[in-house]
Design a protein around this motif. Structure first.
Motif, PDB file in Angstrom:
ATOM      1  N   ASN A 131      -6.087  10.350 -11.131  1.00 10.00           N
ATOM      2  CA  ASN A 131      -7.164   9.367 -11.130  1.00 10.00           C
ATOM      3  C   ASN A 131      -8.359   9.797 -10.305  1.00 10.00           C
ATOM      4  O   ASN A 131      -8.762   9.120  -9.382  1.00 10.00           O
ATOM      5  CB  ASN A 131      -6.642   8.016 -10.626  1.00 10.00           C
ATOM      6  N   PRO A 132      -8.939  10.973 -10.647  1.00 10.99           N
ATOM      7  CA  PRO A 132     -10.161  11.320  -9.919  1.00 10.99           C
ATOM      8  C   PRO A 132     -11.237  10.286 -10.220  1.00 10.99           C
ATOM      9  O   PRO A 132     -11.245   9.696 -11.292  1.00 10.99           O
ATOM     10  CB  PRO A 132     -10.540  12.684 -10.491  1.00 10.99           C
ATOM     11  N   PHE A 133     -12.129  10.053  -9.259  1.00 13.76           N
ATOM     12  CA  PHE A 133     -13.246   9.152  -9.510  1.00 13.76           C
ATOM     13  C   PHE A 133     -14.212   9.852 -10.457  1.00 13.76           C
ATOM     14  O   PHE A 133     -14.317  11.071 -10.440  1.00 13.76           O
ATOM     15  CB  PHE A 133     -13.971   8.817  -8.202  1.00 13.76           C
ATOM     16  N   PRO A 134     -14.923   9.084 -11.258  1.00 14.44           N
ATOM     17  CA  PRO A 134     -15.886   9.722 -12.167  1.00 14.44           C
ATOM     18  C   PRO A 134     -17.110  10.223 -11.390  1.00 14.44           C
ATOM     19  O   PRO A 134     -18.229   9.849 -11.674  1.00 14.44           O
ATOM     20  CB  PRO A 134     -16.270   8.602 -13.138  1.00 14.44           C
ATOM     21  N   LYS A 135     -16.851  11.028 -10.398  1.00 13.18           N
ATOM     22  CA  LYS A 135     -17.917  11.609  -9.585  1.00 13.18           C
ATOM     23  C   LYS A 135     -17.697  13.114  -9.585  1.00 13.18           C
ATOM     24  O   LYS A 135     -16.737  13.605 -10.185  1.00 13.18           O
ATOM     25  CB  LYS A 135     -17.818  11.109  -8.145  1.00 13.18           C
ATOM     26  N   GLU A 139     -17.804  15.210  -4.414  1.00 13.51           N
ATOM     27  CA  GLU A 139     -17.777  13.815  -3.950  1.00 13.51           C
ATOM     28  C   GLU A 139     -16.372  13.247  -3.949  1.00 13.51           C
ATOM     29  O   GLU A 139     -16.035  12.403  -3.119  1.00 13.51           O
ATOM     30  CB  GLU A 139     -18.664  12.948  -4.838  1.00 13.51           C
ATOM     31  N   ASN A 140     -15.550  13.683  -4.909  1.00 12.24           N
ATOM     32  CA  ASN A 140     -14.171  13.232  -4.932  1.00 12.24           C
ATOM     33  C   ASN A 140     -13.472  13.598  -3.631  1.00 12.24           C
ATOM     34  O   ASN A 140     -12.739  12.800  -3.064  1.00 12.24           O
ATOM     35  CB  ASN A 140     -13.427  13.876  -6.108  1.00 12.24           C
ATOM     36  N   ILE A 141     -13.708  14.828  -3.181  1.00 12.50           N
ATOM     37  CA  ILE A 141     -12.992  15.294  -1.990  1.00 12.50           C
ATOM     38  C   ILE A 141     -13.561  14.683  -0.723  1.00 12.50           C
ATOM     39  O   ILE A 141     -12.822  14.361   0.206  1.00 12.50           O
ATOM     40  CB  ILE A 141     -13.008  16.832  -1.955  1.00 12.50           C
ATOM     41  N   THR A 142     -14.872  14.476  -0.701  1.00 12.43           N
ATOM     42  CA  THR A 142     -15.465  13.937   0.525  1.00 12.43           C
ATOM     43  C   THR A 142     -15.359  12.416   0.599  1.00 12.43           C
ATOM     44  O   THR A 142     -15.725  11.823   1.603  1.00 12.43           O
ATOM     45  CB  THR A 142     -16.945  14.346   0.641  1.00 12.43           C
TER      46      THR A 142
END
Lengths: 287, 356
Positions: A131-135, A139-142
């Protein structure tokens, strides 16, 4: 907020994490757990979904910096137990702990003054469906660090690289850190989720069937990663795939109908189980 | 005898096939009927309204109609020709004629004119009023609506009370708009002593569209995958951080879609503003002659739908009032389309950015 026992002991500023209030139950570790000290101590846990009792008197000690696998047929309560460990079940209306306790480093995580936010920072989770964010990947990691108010670009860059390397994803994505995380393949997405989790430096990583949506090659990569991660993290993994449990875990717990049937070193569970139900399940006769 | 060419998949008449055809045509004709009715309404407004808005000479747009306030129209015979003049023009003309007559030593001629209220000049104050009402009430409705939708779908435990609140909100959508108007008058105009004012109109209109905004916002919040919330919470985010960063941005396109419907409704409603915000006529524009900046909120405005109502209710109807009515309706449709198009463009831009 008055410093709760848990967040005090888990304060990231204290480099070595120690128990401030040693629990009276901590010293009575069973001889089998003597090899690795107990990190999560589940005692006599009952868990309810509304009127339904989903877990019956679970007692289990998860060793530090090892991989513990939960196996069992669907609906046996293994995921429920996993989600109790970082209190994700709090999100579901009508759930409650009926009896028993879960202690992490001797601190009962269900006692009143526990800061759930602090707990979840320390106990990360990887979900069944990536479920990665749609970013962007960056940005997902930070995401987790920014929540903590960290804005320093240099620090963030450093963590991104470290986490991606830690999740064995750096070489594949280093040229497109600012591309969307959704552009990655399923296996890469799952490793991105793992990278995102280790970016906030948890102590424990919970994995809820992390490979069930992945093809065999991606699964192999994630399993390889689990082997590396256990040097630094305590991992609890729920899996449907018994071979996976056999391949990557140190200890295995077999659940059936909300009860813990057997908990032993993985070798024992698969080669020489004590309980006939376990034997039947691992040999594929039911489940 | 030539046997019919048959094969394994030969089509045969059957009830299911007939029913399929019948249903297809039923649905198709229903859709076309709706289209036809809509087209007729549009055509009527455009055909009758366009002449008031457009001209045949440069700049092809009737700038007077779009930029000036309404005036009375005077129609009279003068030197054998039929003349139409607005209020100010007519007065100047009369004085000029009187002066001419005086110079020639005659008695000033009496000009017998028929007057038609609001049939000359333009509708600029109404345009301004409607835009102000829409912007203000949608701001209030979106703020309140999204906040309550977030509470209902993200925070509140699903209990009988919450279900009851939802039901009450849905019922609110069925309340006739005149009732909202009367409520607004009682609550804001009289009880809170806001008088007939923009503020009273904003809140009345906002309450009217709140059910639409809340229901649709809840739906769009629910359509955001649970994984985003869990992923965020598992990283140690608070609930509000999760909503702000991992839920709301992805629900926004859906919320905007619902607010587009809200805009059309707010802009077009007459009953709720009749007692709360609308003036039949007002000489000053909203920003003229303000003593304090705060007075801005406590003044009534003219509005397009109310203007249509006022003009239409003048009896007898005639070609002059009809021109204003349809011209106003045409401009109104155009403005609503413009606001809606802006929201749709914004939504599509957000959708592109937040796709999953």
């Amino acid at each position: 907020m008055s410093a709760p026992t848990f967040s005090a002991s888990m304060d990231p500023s204290t480099k070595s994490i120690r128990t401030t209030s040693p629990s009276p139950t901590a010293p009575e570790g069973k001889p089998s757990a003597a090899v690795a000290p107990t990190l999560i101590d589940i005692e006599n846990l009952d868990f309810h979904y509304g009127a339904t009792k989903a877990l019956h008197g679970i007692t289990l000690k998860v060793p530090d910096r090892q991989v513990t696998a939960f196996i069992g047929p669907s609906g046996c309560g293994k995921s429920t137990l996993l989600r109790c460990l970082n209190r994700m079940n709090d999100l579901i209306d009508g759930t409650r702990i009926g009896a028993g306790s879960i202690k992490i480093r001797g601190v009962d995580i269900y006692q009143r003054d526990v800061d759930v936010i602090e707990l979840r920072k320390r106990v990360g989770m990887v979900f069944q469906k990536s479920n990665p964010f749609p970013k962007s990947i960056y940005e997902n990691i930070t995401y987790g660090l920014r929540l903590q108010g960290i804005k320093d670009k240099g620090r963030l860059d450093e963590v991104v690289e470290k986490s991606l390397r830690g999740a064995a994803l750096w070489d594949e994505v280093k040229d497109r850190l600012h591309a969307s995380g959704l552009g990655l393949s399923g296996g890469q997405q799952q490793r991105l989720c793992i990278a995102r989790t280790i970016a906030v430096e948890p102590e424990i990583i919970l994995m809820d069937e992390p490979c069930s949506a992945l093809d065999p090659i991606a699964t192999a990569k994630v399993e390889e990663l689990i082997h590396e991660l256990k040097l630094k993290y305590t991992i609890v993994i729920v899996t449907h795939n018994m071979q996976q449990a056999a391949r990557c875990s140190d200890k295995t717990a077999f659940f059936y109908l909300g009860k813990l049937v057997e908990f032993a070193p993985t070798r024992t569970i698969f080669m020489n189980p004590e309980n006939p139900q376990t034997e039947a399940y691992v040999s594929g006769r039911f489940g | 005898m030539s046997a019919p060419a048959t094969h394994l998949f030969q089509a045969k008449p059957s009830f299911a096939r007939t029913a399929e055809k019948g249903v297809f045509w039923l649905f198709r004709s229903a859709a076309y009927l709706v289209l036809l009715c809509g087209a007729l309404v549009f055509a009527d407004i455009v055909i009758k309204g366009a002449p008031a808005v457009f001209t045949t000479t440069f700049p092809f747009v009737n700038t007077v109609f779009l930029t000036e306030a309404p005036e009375s129209l005077y129609v009279f015979e003068h030197e054998g020709a039929k003349r139409e003049m607005g209020d100010r023009e007519f007065r100047a003309f009369r004085e000029q004629e009187a002066a001419k007559a005086a110079a020639q030593g005659r008695k000033a001629p009496e000009i017998k004119a028929t007057s038609f209220v609001y049939s000359a000049g333009g509708i600029f104050p109404c345009i301004v009023g409607t835009v102000l009402l829409v912007v203000g009430s949608m701001t209030i409705a979106l703020t309140l609506g999204v906040a309550s939708a977030i509470y209902l779908s993200e925070y509140a435990r699903q209990s009988p009370l919450v279900s009851f609140i939802r039901l009450a909100i849905l019922n609110l959508a069925g309340v006739p708009s005149i009732v909202f108007g009367l409520f607004g008058m009682g609550m804001f105009v009289i009880f809170l002593e806001w008088n007939v004012s923009l503020l009273a109109g904003w809140f009345t209109l906002a309450f009217m569209v709140l059910p639409v905004v809340i229901t649709a916002s809840e739906e769009s919040l629910k359509s955001v995958p649970k994984g985003f919330r869990e992923g965020s919470l598992a990283l140690g985010a608070t609930k509000w951080q999760t909503i702000r960063k991992a839920v709301l941005p992805y629900a926004l396109p859906g919320i905007l879609t619902s607010s587009i419907l809200g805009i059309a409704r707010v802009a077009g409603e007459t009953a709720p503003i009749m007692f709360t915000a609308a003036y039949v006529v007002r000489d000053k524009l909203p920003w003229e002659g303000l003593q304090h900046a705060g007075d801005f909120f406590f003044q009534g405005v003219m509005a397009l739908p109310y203007h249509i109502y006022v003009v239409s209710s003048k009896i007898p109807q005639n070609e002059y009032t009809e021109r204003v009515q349809y011209g106003t309706a045409f401009v109104f449709l155009f403005i609503v389309a413009l606001i809606a198009a802006t929201s749709i463009a914004l939504r599509n831009k957000l959708r592109g950015r937040y796709k999953w």
